[in-house]
Design an enzyme around this catalytic site. Structure first.
Site, PDB file in Angstrom:
ATOM      1  N   SER B 307       0.821  -1.212   0.000  1.00 38.85           N
ATOM      2  CA  SER B 307       0.000   0.000   0.000  1.00 38.85           C
ATOM      3  C   SER B 307       0.859   1.269   0.000  1.00 38.85           C
ATOM      4  CB  SER B 307      -0.935  -0.084   1.204  1.00 38.85           C
ATOM      5  OG  SER B 307      -1.743   1.030   1.311  1.00 38.85           O
ATOM      6  N   ASP B 318      10.554   5.953  -9.410  1.00 37.97           N
ATOM      7  CA  ASP B 318      10.124   6.542 -10.681  1.00 37.97           C
ATOM      8  C   ASP B 318      10.728   7.926 -10.907  1.00 37.97           C
ATOM      9  OD1 ASP B 318       8.743   4.268 -11.115  1.00 37.97           O
ATOM     10  OD2 ASP B 318       6.726   5.152 -11.050  1.00 37.97           O
ATOM     11  N   LYS B 332      -0.283  -4.278  -3.626  1.00 37.69           N
ATOM     12  CA  LYS B 332      -1.646  -3.873  -3.292  1.00 37.69           C
ATOM     13  C   LYS B 332      -1.959  -2.567  -4.015  1.00 37.69           C
ATOM     14  CE  LYS B 332      -4.539  -2.594   0.567  1.00 37.69           C
ATOM     15  NZ  LYS B 332      -4.324  -1.152   0.491  1.00 37.69           N
TER      16      LYS B 332
END
Lengths: 413, 416
Positions: B307, B318, B332
């Site tokens: 999560s 990223d 998740k």
């Protein structure tokens, strides 16, 4: 003046429109309630977020409240449907923590019901799940030191259908399943052994390397393990493909690839008896010796009907509940009660067949060859509208004269 | 004529209003108009047996016929858990009133007590750690002390959860403890006032070679503040690298993760959420909160990182602000919201699925038997944790994943 009138009229129309909107949304809620509950158990005042403080909701109102909340917010569009009702009952049945009260998915329940008609799927076995009673008691009492890992069941074959692939492969009632398709069934017994070894090592009664060895073995098994519910599915559902089964009997490990098939077991085969709902047994045609081994799943009504053909009217036992109350098992009989039988029973005589055996022996109509199974449980079967279903343990059956071998002195009036 | 016209107009207004009111639910949700509801209202066909009735009938059947006496409320809670799981989404759950309370306390990140973590001990309850500046800390209780009595009650042999219940209580009240401490001849008495304490979710220390190590155990309301403090403190001590340990972090508040990422990137997407009917919403980091001169960062992850922890690690990767080390994360890829029910219970409902800033979907895929197949974030540097008797999470030399992170920071792969 005219302007004012037009304005007043406009406002009135607007009000009417608004009233319409409110009325419309109330009507909508009513339509939704009608769709999910026809019995009218839900009152409008209790839904749509306008329930009053401190108001006790009925179970159905609570159900609707939660279902609606999920429906309104869930990431994908969903309906309040029978699957939700089944899910809720699955949860309720699961909370009983009772191996005799099990919820079945649509597929599993279909094959279970077929079994009650003598049509077997899978390899042709019935299974028994054995739980650690001590740990189960702790869990029911909500004891905080319950070790749920100890509650992983041991899975045993309770009956093998004659002529089935399992029968041909050599499986017998009482065999313990170890692996299915090379995946291990990790049991509470394994965990207990590990715990015991841990204690022994701390007490310096056992070498630590032994513990490490067993722990590594167990870790490997856990990595490729198969949960109990899946075992039932793999062995008892479907009629195609093969499944590799590994089992143990008297410490000896055996293994075989067993094909799945559809198998029709007759209600009566020579002296072997089974209680299937679609092939009622005729009292007049029963032989004097009845073989009740490998006979378990069956229909309570079919069994009761046979008893009523054999016995005169009367109370032939009780369904005793732990709640403290007991329900009489009354047979509206038309039989003479003069026919005598010899019953062949053992551990593989379970369920409906075991009740039959107890009732008949208790009525003084039969003697037993072999060991009479312990007091059987009275299991009801319930179907849900979406095709799933569940069994419910409603109590222990005690025959009129207690025939149980462990408490033979007890007589129930 | 004029009056006739007005009546018509009024009627039309009512009808339009009724129609709009009836279908407004669908309009607001962006669903198709559900005409079958109108048919139902007008006496059209309704399903053979209604779900609510099915449920009530079977519920009553079980209560009436089961061999043991059952508690209606308890079984209702279990049934509602079953209802929620019937959707097939493991993250949509029903939380009964008791569980709701502890869950909201966890995300709020505070509780009323003495500010210490306890563990099982034969003599009572062992203090694992005391929260900095909490009531226990200020009273002088230390880690490894053992609580032997609470009030006038001896607690040896009592399960630790029960001891915790006894120690907790109303804010402002006093609890008297007797504590066994190594080297003390008799149990030491303490009188502590219960207060609202913040549960630390960030625990940090400086490792050899001036590497700041911070273990983030969850994402609650105070986490961003605790995290920023830890980073600033490490930098003030001259940290040349920072390790953020997200292993075993099950997630928590998405806003907390976004706020923490704001220290690294300004006003950039954190996640793109897809809600119902393919509508999307993007959460961005806050502007103007970045810390200048942040040393290189390594994030440790494993399969128990889920999560918000995955969002944090994935977004940093990223944006090229961290190297991820460890094992693949849980996967998740959905967001849940907690909705209250009337009796203090609640429902945790999946309201959206999310994609990482790069557009990557990390949702976990499992096979029939529930075994992991794919999904989660795969760290650039894959290191499997070696477990043996000496393994200690967060201890250099005893944690091979941490050792790898240190090695990377020492080798100082530039460009971070």
């Amino acid at each position: 003046m005219a302007k004012l009138q037009t304005f007043a009229f406009g406002a009135a129309v607007l009000c009417l429109g608004c009233a319409g909107v409110i009325g419309g949304s109330i009507l909508r809620t009513q339509a939704e309630i009608k769709q999910v509950s026809q019995s009218g158990t839900i009152k409008l005042s209790n839904v749509a977020g306008i329930q009053q403080e401190g108001l006790e909701l009925s179970e159905s109102e609570y159900f609707f409240q939660l279902a609606e909340l999920i429906q309104r917010n869930f990431v994908e569009p969903i309906e309040i449907d029978q699957a939700m009702a089944s899910g809720a009952i699955r949860g309720a049945v699961g909370s009983l923590l009772d191996p005799e009260s099990q919820f079945f998915s649509k597929e599993a329940f279909a094959s279970y019901q077929k079994m009650l008609h003598g049509e077997y799927e899978g390899i042709g076995v019935d299974l028994r799940f054995l739980y650690d009673e001590k740990e189960l008691g702790k869990l029911r009492e909500k004891s905080r030191d319950t070790d749920t890992l100890l509650l992983l069941p041991v899975i045993e074959v309770s009956a093998v259908m004659p002529g089935s692939p399992a029968n041909k492969a050599g499986l017998e009632a009482g065999d313990r399943i170890l692996k299915v398709n090379d995946k291990w069934i990790v049991t509470g017994e394994d965990i207990r052994k590990l715990r015991d070894m841990q204690t022994q090592v701390t007490e310096k009664k056992l070498d630590a390397s032994e513990l490490t060895k067993f722990r590594d073995i167990l870790q490997e098994r856990v990595k490729s393990n198969i949960p109990g519910g899946k075992v039932r599915e793999k062995l008892m559902v479907g009629s195609e493909g093969t499944v590799k089964v590994t089992w143990v009997r008297n410490g000896k490990e055996m293994s075989a690839d067993i094909g799945k098939a559809k198998l029709k077991v007759p209600a009566m085969l020579e002296s072997e008896v089974r209680f299937f709902s679609d092939s009622p047994l005729e009292a007049a045609k029963l032989p004097a010796t009845l073989d009740l081994r490998n006979s378990g799943p069956g229909d309570l009504d079919t069994m009761t009907r046979l008893l009523s053909d054999l016995l005169p009217s009367g109370v032939y036992g009780q369904i005793v509940r732990e709640k403290g109350d007991a329900k009489d098992f009354r047979v509206e009989g038309k039989g003479a009660g003069d026919k005598r039988f010899t019953l062949i029973t053992d551990r593989s005589t379970t369920g409906v067949s075991a009740i039959f055996a107890h009732a008949l022996v208790g009525a003084g109509l039969a003697t037993v060859e072999g060991k009479l199974p312990p007091d059987p449980k009275w299991i009801q079967v319930q179907r849900m509208p979406d095709g799933s279903g569940y069994t419910l343990n409603t109590g222990i059956f005690r025959a009129k004269t207690s025939v149980s071998q462990n408490n033979s002195a007890e007589v129930i009036r | 004529m004029k009056i006739f016209g007005r009546v018509i107009l009024a009627l039309v207004a009512i009808l339009l209003g009724l129609g709009f009111g009836f279908f407004s639910k669908d309009v607001f949700r962006g669903d198709n108009l559900k005409v079958d509801r109108l048919q139902t209202l007008l006496g059209g066909p309704v399903p053979q047996e209604a779900p609510v009735d099915t449920f009530q009938a079977n519920f009553d059947h079980i209560i009436a016929n089961y061999e043991r006496k059952l508690d209606r409320t308890e079984m209702l809670h279990s049934a509602m858990a079953g209802l929620a799981s019937s959707l097939g989404d493991p993250h949509t759950n029903y939380l009964d009133p008791e569980f709701t309370e502890s869950f909201t306390m966890e995300t709020r990140g505070d509780l009323v007590g003495i500010g210490a973590r306890l563990s099982e001990d034969p003599l009572g309850a062992k203090i694992v750690s005391v929260f900095k500046n909490g009531p226990a800390d200020r009273a002088g209780i230390k880690a490894n002390d053992i609580i032997a009595s609470v009030g006038s009650e001896q607690v040896g042999g009592t399960p630790v959860d029960d001891i915790v219940d006894k120690v907790r209580g109303e804010e402002g009240t006093t609890v008297n403890l007797k504590v066994v401490r190594d080297g003390a001849s008799s149990p030491l008495p303490f009188s502590i006032t219960r207060q609202r304490v913040e549960i630390p979710t960030v625990e940090s220390k400086m490792l050899a070679g001036k590497i700041g190590y911070m273990q983030v155990s969850g994402f609650s309301q105070p986490t961003p503040y605790q995290f920023e403090e830890a980073i600033r403190e490490a930098m003030a001590q001259g940290a040349t690298g920072i390790i953020v340990d997200m292993r075993g972090n099950p997630g928590g508040l998405l806003e907390a993760a976004a706020e923490m990422l704001s220290l690294f990137v300004s006003d950039k997407p954190v996640v793109t959420m897809k809600v119902r009917n393919d509508r999307t919403a993007t959460t961005n980091t806050l502007a103007g909160r970045t810390i200048e001169g942040m040393p290189p960062v390594v994030v440790l992850v494993n399969e128990e990182s889920a999560s918000a922890a995955e969002i944090f690690a994935g977004a940093l990767r990223d944006y090229g602000r961290a190297v991820l080390v460890g094992e693949h994360t849980y996967g998740k890829a959905s967001v849940q919201d907690l909705k209250a029910l009337s009796d203090g219970a609640s429902a945790k409902i999946t309201i959206a699925k999310y994609l990482l800033p790069s557009g990557e979907d990390i949702s976990r895929k499992i096979d029939d038997d529930g075994v992991y197949v794919s999904g989660g974030i795969k760290p650039e540097v894959h290191v499997k944790l070696e477990i043996n008797e000496n393994t200690v999470f967060g201890e250099p030399g005893k944690d091979n994943q941490l050792d790898k992170a240190i090695e990377i920071l020492k080798g100082n792969r530039t460009g971070l």
